[in-house]
Design a protein around this motif. Structure first.
Motif, PDB file in Angstrom:
ATOM      1  N   ASN A   1      55.444  88.009  53.410  1.00  0.00           N
ATOM      2  CA  ASN A   1      55.522  89.468  53.403  1.00  0.00           C
ATOM      3  C   ASN A   1      56.101  90.038  54.693  1.00  0.00           C
ATOM      4  O   ASN A   1      56.784  91.070  54.678  1.00  0.00           O
ATOM      5  CB  ASN A   1      54.130  90.057  53.172  1.00  0.00           C
TER       6      ASN A   1
ATOM      7  N   TRP B   1      58.461  88.847  56.480  1.00  0.00           N
ATOM      8  CA  TRP B   1      59.921  88.768  56.398  1.00  0.00           C
ATOM      9  C   TRP B   1      60.470  89.821  55.433  1.00  0.00           C
ATOM     10  O   TRP B   1      61.539  90.394  55.678  1.00  0.00           O
ATOM     11  CB  TRP B   1      60.349  87.370  55.966  1.00  0.00           C
ATOM     12  N   ALA B   2      59.728  90.080  54.359  1.00  0.00           N
ATOM     13  CA  ALA B   2      60.130  91.156  53.455  1.00  0.00           C
ATOM     14  C   ALA B   2      60.103  92.498  54.180  1.00  0.00           C
ATOM     15  O   ALA B   2      61.004  93.331  54.034  1.00  0.00           O
ATOM     16  CB  ALA B   2      59.208  91.185  52.239  1.00  0.00           C
TER      17      ALA B   2
ATOM     18  N   HIS C   1      62.831  90.474  46.104  1.00  0.00           N
ATOM     19  CA  HIS C   1      63.837  89.410  46.215  1.00  0.00           C
ATOM     20  C   HIS C   1      63.487  88.454  47.354  1.00  0.00           C
ATOM     21  O   HIS C   1      63.574  87.228  47.201  1.00  0.00           O
ATOM     22  CB  HIS C   1      65.212  90.028  46.447  1.00  0.00           C
ATOM     23  N   VAL C   2      63.086  89.008  48.488  1.00  0.00           N
ATOM     24  CA  VAL C   2      62.786  88.172  49.655  1.00  0.00           C
ATOM     25  C   VAL C   2      61.559  87.298  49.415  1.00  0.00           C
ATOM     26  O   VAL C   2      61.551  86.115  49.761  1.00  0.00           O
ATOM     27  CB  VAL C   2      62.594  89.042  50.913  1.00  0.00           C
ATOM     28  N   THR C   3      60.533  87.848  48.804  1.00  0.00           N
ATOM     29  CA  THR C   3      59.299  87.080  48.614  1.00  0.00           C
ATOM     30  C   THR C   3      59.352  86.159  47.403  1.00  0.00           C
ATOM     31  O   THR C   3      58.903  85.005  47.471  1.00  0.00           O
ATOM     32  CB  THR C   3      58.087  88.030  48.466  1.00  0.00           C
TER      33      THR C   3
ATOM     34  N   PRO D   1      62.083  93.755  48.905  1.00  0.00           N
ATOM     35  CA  PRO D   1      60.853  92.981  49.145  1.00  0.00           C
ATOM     36  C   PRO D   1      60.572  91.946  48.057  1.00  0.00           C
ATOM     37  O   PRO D   1      60.136  90.828  48.348  1.00  0.00           O
ATOM     38  CB  PRO D   1      59.760  94.056  49.169  1.00  0.00           C
TER      39      PRO D   1
END
Length: 394
Positions: free
Chosen positions: A47, A49-50, A38-40, A36
């Motif tokens: 969020n 997508w995380a 890394h994605v954000t 989470p």
């Protein structure tokens, strides 16, 4: 504390199997804390997508649970476990590639998503095969203890994997963190080759998968509702702490896992001793309190206490309901039934990530844990109704 198994030839084999599960499951646990973030923060996505990146593994596990159970029943647990460990390693290597800066954020996210999907299929195979293997070793009369020890191994890995993943991420970056994650199931593959498998049931007559699900679905629904609380902690506890500028974000996994493992080690025989439904009723009440405490917390200590209570509450629900499931089906359908049963928990994990991400984007992180509390309270009501119906039949 006495050992939960008698001193027979099966015990050392089972304990080695549990140790292999613990080491390899760190491949699942380490990414939960860092994906989470890394994605954000690195890829720049929202969020939701995380949550999708975290939940993708659980979604693929849902789809593959029935197949994993049938494969274990027909071909044997050892082969299924080795296949699952191989998929763990392959998925982690793909996640490693998603950490390379040469990829665009969208391309990195797609690669990460594929890697998470592979990890999910691997988790399906490893989880079902180890449970079936363990029950085959020590017998169905101790199925509650087998499920308790398997869960203690998994959530012990989660308790350690969260902070270890964050430390690795801060020190060496996402790609090297995933490299460590990929190495662990390879160690498991080497170790599991030393074990002798159990006999499969290739020729037994089998009803349809959905017929088996129809037999066990009330118990599966309870673990589904229970799983929402854990999934909320897994996907958003770290981000919740970061948003509130609170320290000790990585200790949420440790608090949850510590409560979880403590309960399993001290009371792992309770489902076999008292029955699954009484244990589930008490456990769901504790989980409800834990989730509501996180939701209402105004400092990190209260939130961590809520995570600990959630771990205590979640701990015995899966083995308690799994014990009931094992006794509802004949031996040659055991892994199939447990695969379908586990899929209900995976459903909670897979749905909670993206849906709770949308909720967090619109109303804040705290309300994610309010939903977890309401779900646990609903599970409490269902378990109580099933218990009353059972008593009425006696």
């Amino acid at each position: 504390m006495t050992s939960p198994f008698t001193r027979d030839a099966a015990q050392p084999r089972f304990l080695l199997l549990i140790a292999i599960l613990f080491i390899s499951y760190l491949c699942v646990a380490i990414p939960l804390a860092v994906v989470p973030v890394h994605v954000t923060q690195r890829l720049g996505f929202a969020n939701a997508w995380a949550g999708l990146a975290v939940g993708a593994a659980f979604l693929s596990t849902i789809v593959s649970r029935g197949w994993a159970g049938r494969l274990t029943d027909r071909r044997g647990a050892k082969g299924a476990a080795m296949c699952g460990l191989s998929l763990y390693a392959g998925g982690a290597f793909l996640c490693l590639a998603a950490g390379f800066s040469i990829l665009s954020p969208l391309a990195a996210f797609v690669v990460l998503l594929v890697g998470r999907l592979l990890v999910g299929v691997g988790e399906s195979l490893v989880g079902v095969s180890v449970i079936g293997w363990g029950i085959g070793l020590v017998g169905p009369s101790r199925s509650g203890k087998v499920l308790a020890w398997v869960g203690a191994s998994i959530y012990g890995a989660l308790a350690i994997g969260g902070p270890v993943g964050l430390v690795l991420y801060q020190q060496v970056g996402f790609a090297w963190t995933m490299a460590v994650s990929a190495l662990l199931p390879c160690i498991g593959l080497l170790a599991i080759g030393m074990l002798t498998g159990i006999e499969p049931h290739p020729e037994a007559e089998r009803p349809s998968y959905w017929s088996v699900i129809g037999t066990i679905w009330w118990y599966g629904l309870i673990v589904c509702l229970q799983g929402i609380g854990f999934a909320a902690i897994g996907a958003f506890f770290v981000l919740y702490f970061l948003h509130e500028n609170w320290p000790l974000a990585g200790l949420g996994f440790t608090a949850f896992g510590g409560g979880f493992v403590l309960m399993r080690l001290c009371f792992g025989n309770f489902p076999d001793r008292f029955g699954g439904l009484p244990v589930a009723i008490v456990s769901l009440a504790i989980e409800t309190v834990g989730q509501l405490l996180i939701w209402s917390a105004n400092d990190p200590a209260l939130a961590l206490a809520g995570a600990f209570l959630t771990g205590l509450g979640c701990s015995m629900i899966f083995p308690a309901m799994g014990r009931e499931v094992v006794h509802l089906v004949p031996p040659h359908l055991r892994a199939t039934a447990l695969g379908g049963f586990s899929a209900f928990q995976d459903l909670a994990y897979g749905m909670t990530g993206p849906l709770a991400g949308l909720l967090a984007d619109r109303t804040g992180y705290g309300n994610v844990f309010l939903v977890g509390g309401v779900a646990a309270a609903s599970g409490f009501g269902i378990a109580l109704a099933l218990r009353q119906r059972m008593l009425a039949r006696q």
